[in-house]
Design a protein around this motif. Sequence first.
Motif, PDB file in Angstrom:
ATOM      1  N   THR A   1       0.834  -1.201   0.000  1.00  0.00           N
ATOM      2  CA  THR A   1       0.000   0.000   0.000  1.00  0.00           C
ATOM      3  C   THR A   1       0.864   1.244   0.000  1.00  0.00           C
ATOM      4  O   THR A   1       0.604   2.206  -0.731  1.00  0.00           O
ATOM      5  CB  THR A   1      -0.929  -0.020   1.229  1.00  0.00           C
ATOM      6  OG1 THR A   1      -1.774  -1.164   1.139  1.00  0.00           O
ATOM      7  CG2 THR A   1      -1.763   1.236   1.294  1.00  0.00           C
TER       8      THR A   1
ATOM      9  N   ASP B   1      -5.573  -1.417  -5.166  1.00  0.00           N
ATOM     10  CA  ASP B   1      -5.046  -2.005  -3.933  1.00  0.00           C
ATOM     11  C   ASP B   1      -6.064  -2.968  -3.336  1.00  0.00           C
ATOM     12  O   ASP B   1      -7.217  -2.587  -3.095  1.00  0.00           O
ATOM     13  CB  ASP B   1      -4.730  -0.876  -2.937  1.00  0.00           C
ATOM     14  CG  ASP B   1      -3.771  -1.339  -1.848  1.00  0.00           C
ATOM     15  OD1 ASP B   1      -3.460  -2.550  -1.802  1.00  0.00           O
ATOM     16  OD2 ASP B   1      -3.346  -0.483  -1.043  1.00  0.00           O
ATOM     17  N   GLU B   2      -5.648  -4.183  -3.096  1.00  0.00           N
ATOM     18  CA  GLU B   2      -6.484  -5.205  -2.462  1.00  0.00           C
ATOM     19  C   GLU B   2      -7.863  -5.295  -3.119  1.00  0.00           C
ATOM     20  O   GLU B   2      -8.890  -5.116  -2.474  1.00  0.00           O
ATOM     21  CB  GLU B   2      -6.677  -4.901  -0.961  1.00  0.00           C
ATOM     22  CG  GLU B   2      -5.394  -4.722  -0.185  1.00  0.00           C
ATOM     23  CD  GLU B   2      -4.712  -6.046   0.179  1.00  0.00           C
ATOM     24  OE1 GLU B   2      -5.063  -7.089  -0.408  1.00  0.00           O
ATOM     25  OE2 GLU B   2      -3.809  -6.015   1.030  1.00  0.00           O
TER      26      GLU B   2
HETATM   27 MG   LIG Z   1      -2.086  -2.757   2.048  1.00  0.00          MG
END
Ligand SMILES: [Mg+2]
Lengths: 296, 404, 242
Positions: free
Chosen positions: C41, C159-160
């Motif tokens: 991240t 992200d994710e």
């Molecule tokens: Mg992360």
Amino acid sequence: MFELTLQAIVSGLLVGGVYALMAAGLNLIFGVVRIINFAHGDLMMVAMYAVYWLFTLSGIDPYVAVLVVAPALFLLGVFLQRVVIRPIQGSSPLMIIFATVAVSLVLQNLALMLFQGDFRSVQTSYSIAVLDAGPVLVSVPRLIAFAASILLFAGLFLFLRYTYVGKALRAVAENRTVARLMGIRVERIYLLAFGLGSALAGIAGVLMMPFASAYPTVGTIYTLLAFVVVVLGGLGSMEGTVVAGLAVGLIETLTGTFISPAVKEIAYFGLFIVILLIRPQGFFGLGKGTEEVGLK
Amino acid sequence: MKRAGTIAGVLILLLGALLLSPAALAQQEIRIGAIYPRSGSLALLGEESWRGAEIARQERNEAGGILGRQIVFVNADAPNVNAARSEAERLISQQGVQLLIGTYSSALSMAASEAAARRGVTFFELGAISDGITQRGYKTVFRTNPTASMFVAAQMAFLRDWMAPQMGKEPEQLRVAIAHEDSDYGTSVAENMRREAERLGLNLVSVQPYSSTSTDLSSVILRLRAASPDVIVAVSYAQDAILLQRQAHELGLRSKVVGTGGGHSLSSFYEALGDLAEGVFNVDFTQYEVNTAFTPGLEEFRERYRATFGEEPRSGHSLANYMGAHVLFDIIERSGGSLDPERIRASTLSYVVRPGQLATGWGVRFDETGQNVGATPLVTQWRGGKLVTVWPEQAAVMAPVLIE
Amino acid sequence: MLKVEHIAVSYGEFEALTDVSFEVNEGELVTLLGVNGAGKTTTLRAISGIVPARSGTITYDGRPIHKLEAEDIVELGIVHVPEGRGLFGTLTVRENLELGAYTARARRRASESMEMVFQLFPVLKQRQSQLAGSLSGGEQQMCAIGRGLMARPRLLMIDEMSLGLAPVLVQKMFEAVGQIVRAGVSVLLVEQHIRHSIRIADRACVLEKGRTVKFGPARELADQIHFQSLYLGAAAGGGSSE
Ligand SMILES: [Mg+2]
Ligand SMILES: Nc1ncnc2c1ncn2[C@@H]1O[C@H](COP(=O)(O)OP(=O)(O)OP(=O)(O)O)[C@@H](O)[C@H]1O
């Protein structure tokens, strides 16, 4: 009894409209910039003096003066955000409270120095006009102030709802980091929010000037009232602000009329404290960001 | 060589400092501490009050001072009770002041005079009206202006002796309502009013307390309206006096109004209200539209005020302080320029002036508590933008009228 | 197109990234792998300008961008769909999408982009006047990616993406990413479903404690990871890449 109740309700709504308008600016600034502006009422005071001087020196009608006063207050708000708030943004809530309290003191003392403590009023042809509407009497300038407040709210809602900038203001209020990821220039949005909030305080001052007086400390009680309204209605919630503003006006007049005028302030402050204790997010509140200003 | 020069320089500086030190100056000057609220919410009338005392000081100095000694004010700003107390203490302990004047506000006066009395220093109140100030048994606290109960007595006498007959009513038929701000000041005055109204047999129909910082008084007006009084007696500060009058009009309440000093006498009352102010009565310190035969020196004061401050006096507070300061200067003169509390008390208690000789028209006669019982409030009325004295007759410039 | 070279990032005293390097080419899908806390991240945040890089360089089309503000980086076409979606919950789906096209460059083509997003995620069209906060998890992720696409990205960083989604939805999201890449947008993907992402990625970058430990063609890594995950007994789709 019926007439008395009706009159109390009408009077309560009329003053509540102005409270709501004051609170709208405070809440806009709070919601977006995440600061409680303790100089909010003093910005209104500045506007009231501006109206007074425009009227006294150039004979400009208070309602016309809004064309000058609202933009001027907008700029003053932008200036405060840029010069006072921005450098300390992100530091402790206490620090920011000190800063806005300092602004409040500076404005009050400046007013005292420049204009002394005198009560300044404007007398227009409509200042004391009263509408006889059957069972109730309605002061014309108060009605104008109320109607204008409601219109401004409608405008504000439309602006926040339908314009790109309005949506950006709401986005920043909700999540500044993500707003930046959208390419929203958050610093500019802060300037805009502070400017708009101040202009709203200014317009409230303009609308009140035909039936109220300007003096250096006139803003203090309005800062307090606006704060109560904002907390009741919910920090960051505009719908809540309208409802809570009108509610405070009604509570004030109804308890004052049917219990005693001595308790009318206690009534809404009591409600304020109860709400803070049991439902800190207010009637409609989002509750977001309350920690950031040290309220939770 | 260089060193010797430095030492000489230091010596000269030291000598200069010694010569200019307060202690040295005190030999020639009479130093009086002047404590008034000159910033904050009481600033308007605090400043107005100070101006009156200041003009008296300048006038007296130009006329040669007290026994040839110039009078100097050591000024202190006391916007609140804490400041009043600490400033009084500071003036006494750090500035070496032996006599204090002030303060306009009763709460400030209580605090400052107590601080002075505890140190045995003389305190002259020239404008605050709360009865309590001279009722605490302090031997060094005096007051030149009338008290709240003297205001109330004058007001109720006016209602009974003039207002009731004028409306064609017996005193017991006159419906009287009281609206008062709910701090100590308003509450204690209203309590006095209630008792005095009962004593005189007036018909008290409603008592409405309210907060002077209220932004809206419609509920007060609605309750008053429900009691349909002939006359409303109000105890108000500036903002609320204006608001009461305006909202009475907005809500159709047409009773006569009699104010109790304070807000109803300010020029801003008329400026805000215009025609709505017409006919409003007020009981107060002596105002400027008064029979000047009864108030010798008033015109000169007013002119001097204009010349000094570039505007009209805003209320009678300056005049009351002006008169009080002159009385004090006379008293100091009578004690041979000494500020010794014992001697000041002796000359104060023996100092007597008949009514109609000073700029306020007030007489001077101090009782054992230190109160000037010769001072009398007057009834005034807003007429064509001027607050004219209408009662009692010897001070009046116009006869009072009931304006519909 | 994007080149990250030896960047380091600190949160106060704590050094989250010490030495991260990799690159993304035009039209390429690169996946960023690593255990929880490895710095994935943080890497995305450094690229999008939310956190400053303490050292190292990030270049985009040969031009250094690590000194730019986040707002300017979006303008260049690098768009970050944050972890946890970051939707404006009190705004409607449509308003969220509109804000995606806030930059002047994107705003001109907003209605065209909106059509494209609705084509990719038809459910968003039905939900457009609903508050974003009231969407289901999968719909929220679609809305977040849709909002990212509204900015007309040349490089989309997600992200994710499949965190907390049911397997069917995960499958759907991967298909969508495939379509996005085929449309010519480069994608930098941070994913929990390692196998899945390696299968569709061109290249992969493995982070460990804030450094790049491996960067190469995804196929090569796939074999190793397959071997290692079997060896370590970790199920595919678990958080570990080691
Ligand atoms: Mg992360
Ligand atoms: N705002 C912050 N302040 C301090 N430390 C942080 C912050 N954000 C992340 N960290 C730390 O930096 C390190 C890297 O975090 P990062 O979120 O980049 O990891 P990640 O690889 O995305 O992990 P995950 O798989 O859990 O999302 C972690 O040790 C984390 O605790």
